[in-house]
Design a protein around this motif. Structure first.
Motif, short mmCIF file in Angstrom:
data_model
loop_
_atom_site.label_atom_id
_atom_site.label_comp_id
_atom_site.label_asym_id
_atom_site.label_seq_id
_atom_site.Cartn_x
_atom_site.Cartn_y
_atom_site.Cartn_z
N PRO A 78 0.80 -1.24 0.00
CA PRO A 78 0.00 0.00 0.00
C PRO A 78 0.83 1.28 0.00
O PRO A 78 0.34 2.32 -0.44
CB PRO A 78 -0.84 -0.12 1.28
CG PRO A 78 -0.88 -1.58 1.58
CD PRO A 78 0.43 -2.12 1.14
N GLY A 79 2.07 1.24 0.49
CA GLY A 79 2.88 2.45 0.52
C GLY A 79 3.72 2.67 -0.73
O GLY A 79 4.42 3.68 -0.84
N LEU A 80 3.64 1.75 -1.66
CA LEU A 80 4.50 1.81 -2.85
C LEU A 80 3.91 2.72 -3.92
O LEU A 80 2.70 2.77 -4.13
CB LEU A 80 4.65 0.39 -3.42
CG LEU A 80 5.61 0.22 -4.61
CD1 LEU A 80 7.04 0.50 -4.19
CD2 LEU A 80 5.49 -1.20 -5.17
N ARG A 81 4.79 3.45 -4.61
CA ARG A 81 4.42 4.19 -5.82
C ARG A 81 5.01 3.46 -7.02
O ARG A 81 6.08 2.84 -6.90
CB ARG A 81 4.96 5.62 -5.75
CG ARG A 81 4.32 6.48 -4.66
CD ARG A 81 5.10 7.77 -4.47
NE ARG A 81 6.43 7.52 -3.94
CZ ARG A 81 7.55 8.02 -4.45
NH1 ARG A 81 7.50 8.77 -5.55
NH2 ARG A 81 8.72 7.76 -3.89
N MET A 82 4.33 3.54 -8.14
CA MET A 82 4.77 2.73 -9.28
C MET A 82 4.61 3.49 -10.59
O MET A 82 3.65 4.23 -10.79
CB MET A 82 3.96 1.43 -9.34
CG MET A 82 4.50 0.41 -10.31
SD MET A 82 3.75 -1.22 -10.02
CE MET A 82 5.02 -2.28 -10.71
N VAL A 83 5.57 3.26 -11.49
CA VAL A 83 5.49 3.74 -12.88
C VAL A 83 5.28 2.50 -13.75
O VAL A 83 5.93 1.48 -13.55
CB VAL A 83 6.79 4.45 -13.30
CG1 VAL A 83 6.71 4.89 -14.75
CG2 VAL A 83 7.06 5.65 -12.39
N ALA A 84 4.36 2.60 -14.69
CA ALA A 84 4.11 1.49 -15.62
C ALA A 84 4.20 2.04 -17.04
O ALA A 84 3.56 3.04 -17.37
CB ALA A 84 2.74 0.87 -15.37
N ILE A 85 5.01 1.40 -17.86
CA ILE A 85 5.24 1.89 -19.21
C ILE A 85 4.81 0.85 -20.24
O ILE A 85 4.98 -0.35 -20.04
CB ILE A 85 6.73 2.27 -19.40
CG1 ILE A 85 6.95 2.98 -20.73
CG2 ILE A 85 7.65 1.07 -19.24
CD1 ILE A 85 8.31 3.67 -20.84
N ASP A 86 4.22 1.33 -21.32
CA ASP A 86 3.80 0.46 -22.41
C ASP A 86 3.81 1.28 -23.70
O ASP A 86 3.54 2.49 -23.66
CB ASP A 86 2.40 -0.12 -22.16
CG ASP A 86 2.14 -1.38 -22.97
OD1 ASP A 86 2.13 -2.48 -22.39
OD2 ASP A 86 1.96 -1.27 -24.21
N GLY A 87 4.09 0.63 -24.80
CA GLY A 87 4.12 1.33 -26.07
C GLY A 87 2.79 1.44 -26.76
O GLY A 87 2.69 2.05 -27.84
N ALA A 88 1.75 0.85 -26.19
CA ALA A 88 0.43 0.79 -26.83
C ALA A 88 -0.54 1.72 -26.13
O ALA A 88 -0.89 1.51 -24.97
CB ALA A 88 -0.09 -0.64 -26.80
N ALA A 89 -0.99 2.74 -26.84
CA ALA A 89 -1.88 3.74 -26.24
C ALA A 89 -3.21 3.14 -25.79
O ALA A 89 -3.75 3.51 -24.74
CB ALA A 89 -2.14 4.87 -27.24
N ASN A 90 -3.75 2.20 -26.57
CA ASN A 90 -5.02 1.58 -26.20
C ASN A 90 -4.88 0.76 -24.92
O ASN A 90 -5.79 0.73 -24.08
CB ASN A 90 -5.55 0.70 -27.33
CG ASN A 90 -6.09 1.51 -28.49
OD1 ASN A 90 -6.58 2.62 -28.30
ND2 ASN A 90 -5.99 0.97 -29.69
N MET A 91 -3.76 0.05 -24.77
CA MET A 91 -3.51 -0.70 -23.54
C MET A 91 -3.46 0.24 -22.35
O MET A 91 -4.01 -0.05 -21.28
CB MET A 91 -2.21 -1.48 -23.64
CG MET A 91 -2.26 -2.72 -24.52
SD MET A 91 -3.20 -4.07 -23.75
CE MET A 91 -2.84 -5.41 -24.90
N LEU A 92 -2.81 1.38 -22.52
CA LEU A 92 -2.68 2.33 -21.42
C LEU A 92 -4.03 2.93 -21.02
O LEU A 92 -4.26 3.19 -19.84
CB LEU A 92 -1.68 3.43 -21.78
CG LEU A 92 -0.22 2.99 -21.85
CD1 LEU A 92 0.65 4.12 -22.37
CD2 LEU A 92 0.27 2.53 -20.48
N ARG A 93 -4.89 3.15 -21.98
CA ARG A 93 -6.22 3.66 -21.64
C ARG A 93 -6.97 2.64 -20.78
O ARG A 93 -7.63 2.99 -19.80
CB ARG A 93 -7.01 3.97 -22.92
CG ARG A 93 -6.69 5.33 -23.51
CD ARG A 93 -7.68 5.72 -24.59
NE ARG A 93 -7.46 4.96 -25.82
CZ ARG A 93 -6.62 5.36 -26.78
NH1 ARG A 93 -5.93 6.48 -26.65
NH2 ARG A 93 -6.48 4.65 -27.88
N THR A 94 -6.87 1.37 -21.15
CA THR A 94 -7.51 0.33 -20.35
C THR A 94 -6.83 0.20 -18.99
O THR A 94 -7.49 -0.01 -17.98
CB THR A 94 -7.46 -1.01 -21.11
OG1 THR A 94 -8.10 -0.86 -22.38
CG2 THR A 94 -8.17 -2.11 -20.32
#
Length: 228
Positions: A78-94
């Motif tokens: 619960p205390g963690l912050r996270m960055v998530a990266i993906d090259g697909a814009a549609n995946m990121l919207r979901t």
């Protein structure tokens, strides 16, 4: 590679961004099959994070897709912050919708980008995770190099991917591990297995891009190979 049992690798596209691909990976049917597998990933990460100092910096997930694994990780810590990266814009919207539904959107920063050229400084992350992405990368050594670069010296790295079997057992391997999938999901699974690497190939990569303390091993269900 000269062995009669050697099964040549068949590369896949780097990105999965069509509406059908996004839908099938985010569907209830896929979730039912992938949920247990994703849980084993988080459980192994839990074993790696045996000291609180490992979490002094944010975490990074490369190739997050619809963000099922980042959501599980943020719920577990619960205390963690996270960055998530993906090259697909549609995946990121979901992924954004899934993070909002799970109530973790304030701790998850979603970035559109390439795992082989990460827009982050050296040693930025306490944790770097990457699930079923290596076989998509057209330059896997560059991806491994970037993972090594952005991980903190005392950080944890967990990379998991499918394993390409030897030729005689390919059909059995695909049936055994893909039998619960159907339609497009089954076709994507089969293609991913054919695009994946053998354990020997991964060990060769790790010799080319050495990561201190890292090793390659086959998970107990025998369908995947991990580097940590």
């Amino acid at each position: 590679m000269n062995s009669p049992w050697y099964l040549p690798r068949v590369p896949e596209p780097e990105e999965m961004d069509s509406a059908d691909e996004v839908q099938v990976y985010n569907s209830a049917a896929a979730e039912a099959q992938l949920d247990r597998i994703d849980n084993t990933f988080v459980a192994h990460l839990d074993r790696l994070l045996h000291t609180a100092t490992r979490l002094r910096l944010p975490a990074l997930d490369i190739g997050c897709g619809p963000a099922q694994i980042p959501v599980k990780i943020l719920r577990r810590w619960p205390g963690l912050r996270m960055v998530a990266i993906d090259g697909a814009a549609n995946m990121l919207r979901t992924a954004r919708e899934n993070a909002r539904s799970a109530g973790v959107e304030s701790r998850l920063w979603l970035v559109e980008g390439d795992g082989k050229t990460l827009p982050f400084a050296d040693g930025s992350f306490s944790v770097v995770t990457c699930n079923s992405v290596l076989h998509h990368a057209h330059d896997p050594l560059a991806l491994l190099g970037e993972i090594r670069r952005v991980a903190a010296p005392d950080g944890a790295i967990l990379l998991r991917d499918l394993r390409r079997p030897a030729f005689p057992v390919q059909g059995l391997h695909l049936w055994r591990h893909g039998r619960k999938y159907s339609g497009l999901m089954r076709r994507l699974f089969d293609a991913s297995v054919r695009a994946s690497y053998t354990t020997d190939e991964l060990q060769h990569m790790l010799r080319r891009v050495p990561i201190p303390g890292a090793s390659v091993f086959r998970y107990k269900d025998r369908k995947s190979t991990r580097l940590n």
